[in-house]
Design a protein around this motif. Structure first.
Motif, PDB file in Angstrom:
ATOM      1  N   UNK A  15       0.840  -1.204   0.000  1.00 48.53           N
ATOM      2  CA  UNK A  15       0.000   0.000   0.000  1.00 48.53           C
ATOM      3  C   UNK A  15       0.874   1.252   0.000  1.00 48.53           C
ATOM      4  N   UNK A  16       1.665   1.451  -1.022  1.00 43.85           N
ATOM      5  CA  UNK A  16       2.594   2.589  -1.028  1.00 43.85           C
ATOM      6  C   UNK A  16       1.851   3.935  -1.115  1.00 43.85           C
ATOM      7  N   UNK A  17       2.378   4.906  -0.362  1.00 41.24           N
ATOM      8  CA  UNK A  17       1.912   6.286  -0.484  1.00 41.24           C
ATOM      9  C   UNK A  17       0.500   6.557  -0.003  1.00 41.24           C
ATOM     10  N   UNK A  18      -0.021   5.723   0.888  1.00 41.14           N
ATOM     11  CA  UNK A  18      -1.388   5.938   1.370  1.00 41.14           C
ATOM     12  C   UNK A  18      -1.379   6.464   2.812  1.00 41.14           C
ATOM     13  N   UNK A  19      -2.388   7.269   3.102  1.00 33.64           N
ATOM     14  CA  UNK A  19      -2.606   7.689   4.486  1.00 33.64           C
ATOM     15  C   UNK A  19      -3.303   6.554   5.231  1.00 33.64           C
ATOM     16  N   UNK A  20      -3.220   6.624   6.568  1.00 35.73           N
ATOM     17  CA  UNK A  20      -3.805   5.580   7.400  1.00 35.73           C
ATOM     18  C   UNK A  20      -4.774   6.170   8.425  1.00 35.73           C
TER      19      UNK A  20
ATOM     20  N   UNK B  19      -5.662   1.265   5.881  1.00 32.73           N
ATOM     21  CA  UNK B  19      -5.100   2.103   4.821  1.00 32.73           C
ATOM     22  C   UNK B  19      -6.257   2.790   4.104  1.00 32.73           C
ATOM     23  N   UNK B  20      -6.118   4.098   3.860  1.00 32.12           N
ATOM     24  CA  UNK B  20      -7.179   4.856   3.190  1.00 32.12           C
ATOM     25  C   UNK B  20      -6.901   4.858   1.688  1.00 32.12           C
ATOM     26  N   UNK B  21      -7.754   4.181   0.946  1.00 30.63           N
ATOM     27  CA  UNK B  21      -7.585   4.079  -0.494  1.00 30.63           C
ATOM     28  C   UNK B  21      -7.928   5.418  -1.172  1.00 30.63           C
ATOM     29  N   UNK B  22      -7.467   5.630  -2.386  1.00 28.90           N
ATOM     30  CA  UNK B  22      -7.769   6.884  -3.102  1.00 28.90           C
ATOM     31  C   UNK B  22      -9.263   7.171  -3.209  1.00 28.90           C
ATOM     32  N   UNK B  23     -10.079   6.123  -3.219  1.00 28.98           N
ATOM     33  CA  UNK B  23     -11.532   6.331  -3.278  1.00 28.98           C
ATOM     34  C   UNK B  23     -12.156   6.409  -1.872  1.00 28.98           C
ATOM     35  N   UNK B  24     -11.314   6.570  -0.856  1.00 24.08           N
ATOM     36  CA  UNK B  24     -11.659   6.747   0.576  1.00 24.08           C
ATOM     37  C   UNK B  24     -12.124   5.466   1.263  1.00 24.08           C
TER      38      UNK B  24
END
Length: 473
Positions: A325-330, A361-366
């Motif tokens: 999960x690179x580069x994701x906020x948590x 992990x927060x995905x780009x689609x939230x």
């Protein structure tokens, strides 16, 4: 306000007998003495409202014969209550006695004699040696709040002296003993009803008693009595339910209060002992309401912190997170899994909480993708203090133990996350908890009641608040 203000402490609605209280209250002789001072001012004010009806009649006066007389427009000029006392009657209640009191009044007189002769003037009456004794009874009204009343009241007028002014006052000197008696009787009949009124006037104030006090949107606390008050030679002791409930849903917790006793105390007017049961019911209520959970996001972490809630930071400790999960906020969810346990030991209050920490992990689609779930056993110390009419507190972290519950990213060493999650607890969770604790929880109160000279001790299985009290307004 009067002496009856203090009787709120013995007038909560009786509940099921035999149940141990969560809160105990002790009213000392010092507190009762303060109530006496308030009561005297109230009773003195009430006695000044005495309305003496006009007195008229006929009397044979030698050598004149029959004399018609009338005393009218009688007004109280002064009331003095120089000596009074209150006493605890073991097993019964409170006894109020007043001695050496006096009442002065002024009025008008007129007479008619020998059928055609009329005369008039004024007079002053001084009543001395007045004694009043009454007991105060307490019961609950239809709303479940206390009501007080005066019972077994007795009033005695010791002596009276009357002085007439103007006209043929010599006539009155011939039969003033008859008028003295009539006036004393009229006054004596008025005194006990007015004392009863002074006591009854407290009932509107007693209706402000917070038998059920709302804490916040989740909880309320009940302060009804679990048994009748115990009156000894030195104090009035009572047991209150002291239990938190979810608002609108009085669900009993799966544990019961344990018996505890307050030590003898005399320095303050009032002592309030709050047991660990009371605190534990608060924890039960908030846990049941789902209030003991918190989502934590990166914007809650101080900007100065090198540790961020993202897969890069956590990837340092769990490499597979950064790879998958690179580069994701948590986001973290901290949630209790059972009711926290509060323990009171001498000079030490601790809270033991068992919770889960779920990382997403927060995905780009939230959408949230779970990464792992940890079990957390944390211990915090609580500092308790009285703020206004509320009991408040603040906690600090003692220790936290982590174990792995579930992983979605493969096995890893949980210990590597200890420092990270302890930091999250210290800078996010505990400060937010302390904001809520600082708002406090209402203590039993009535009207404009103020606590002064307040001290709090944590003892074995309960905390003890010693305080003096002032009533204002």
């Amino acid at each position: 306000m009067s002496l009856c203000c203090w009787l709120i402490l013995v007038a909560f609605v009786p509940m099921t007998s035999g149940t141990n209280p969560g809160v105990k209250v002790k009213l000392t002789e010092k507190g009762l003495e303060y109530g006496r001072q308030l009561g005297m001012a109230s009773i003195q004010k009430k006695l000044k409202t005495i309305k003496v009806p006009d007195i008229s009649g006929t009397q044979k006066v030698s050598p004149i014969g029959k004399v018609e007389y009338k005393l009218s427009n009688m007004q109280i000029v002064n009331v003095g209550l120089p000596k009074s006392a209150v006493a605890l009657v073991p097993g019964t209640g409170v006894r109020l006695s007043i001695g050496n009191a006096y009442i002065s009044l002024h009025g008008n007189w007129r007479v008619k004699y020998l059928r055609i002769i009329k005369d008039s003037g004024s007079f002053d009456l001084n009543v001395n040696g007045l004694t009043i004794s009454t007991s105060i009874a307490i019961k609950s009204d239809e709303t479940g709040r206390p009501a007080v009343s005066s019972v077994n009241c007795a009033a005695t007028v010791g002596s009276a002296s009357i002085k007439f002014h103007g006209g043929a006052s010599w006539l009155y000197n011939l039969f003033k003993s008859f008028i003295d008696k009539a006036l004393r009787n009229a006054l004596q009949k008025q005194i006990c009803p007015l004392v009863a009124d002074a006591v009854s006037d407290m009932n509107p104030h007693l209706k402000t008693l917070n038998v059920v006090a709302q804490v916040d949107k989740y909880a309320e606390i009940e302060y009804s009595m679990v048994s009748s008050p115990t009156v000894s030679k030195t104090s009035i002791d009572l047991g209150l339910k002291g239990e938190f409930y979810n608002i609108g849903k009085h669900q009993e917790p799966p544990f019961s209060p344990v018996a505890f006793s307050l030590p003898p105390q005399i320095n303050n007017m009032l002592y309030i002992g709050m047991s660990a049961f009371c605190a534990d019911t608060a924890a039960f209520v908030y846990n049941t309401a789902g209030a003991l959970s918190l989502y934590i996001t990166d914007d809650m972490i101080p900007q100065s912190s090198p540790i961020r809630l993202n897969t890069r930071t956590f990837g340092t400790f769990i490499p597979q997170i950064a790879k998958r999960f690179p580069g994701l906020m948590m986001k973290l969810l901290v949630k209790t899994v059972k009711t926290p346990i509060i323990t009171f030991e001498p000079n030490n209050a601790t809270v033991q909480a068992t919770a889960t920490v779920t990382a997403y992990a927060i995905q780009p689609n939230t959408t949230l993708t779970p990464l792992f779930v940890l079990n957390s056993d944390a211990s915090v110390s609580a500092k308790l203090f009285v703020s206004g009419m509320r009991l408040a507190g603040a906690v600090t972290l003692n220790k936290m133990d982590l174990t792995l519950n579930t992983t979605y990213v493969g096995e890893f060493q949980v210990r590597s996350l200890d420092n990270v999650l302890q930091m999250v607890l210290k800078v996010v969770v505990i400060p937010r908890l302390n904001v809520q604790l600082s708002k406090g929880y209402p203590l039993p109160t009535i009207g404009k009641m103020k606590l002064v000279n307040t001290q709090l001790q944590v003892l074995k299985d309960y905390m003890l608040i010693g305080t003096d009290v002032q009533f204002t307004g």
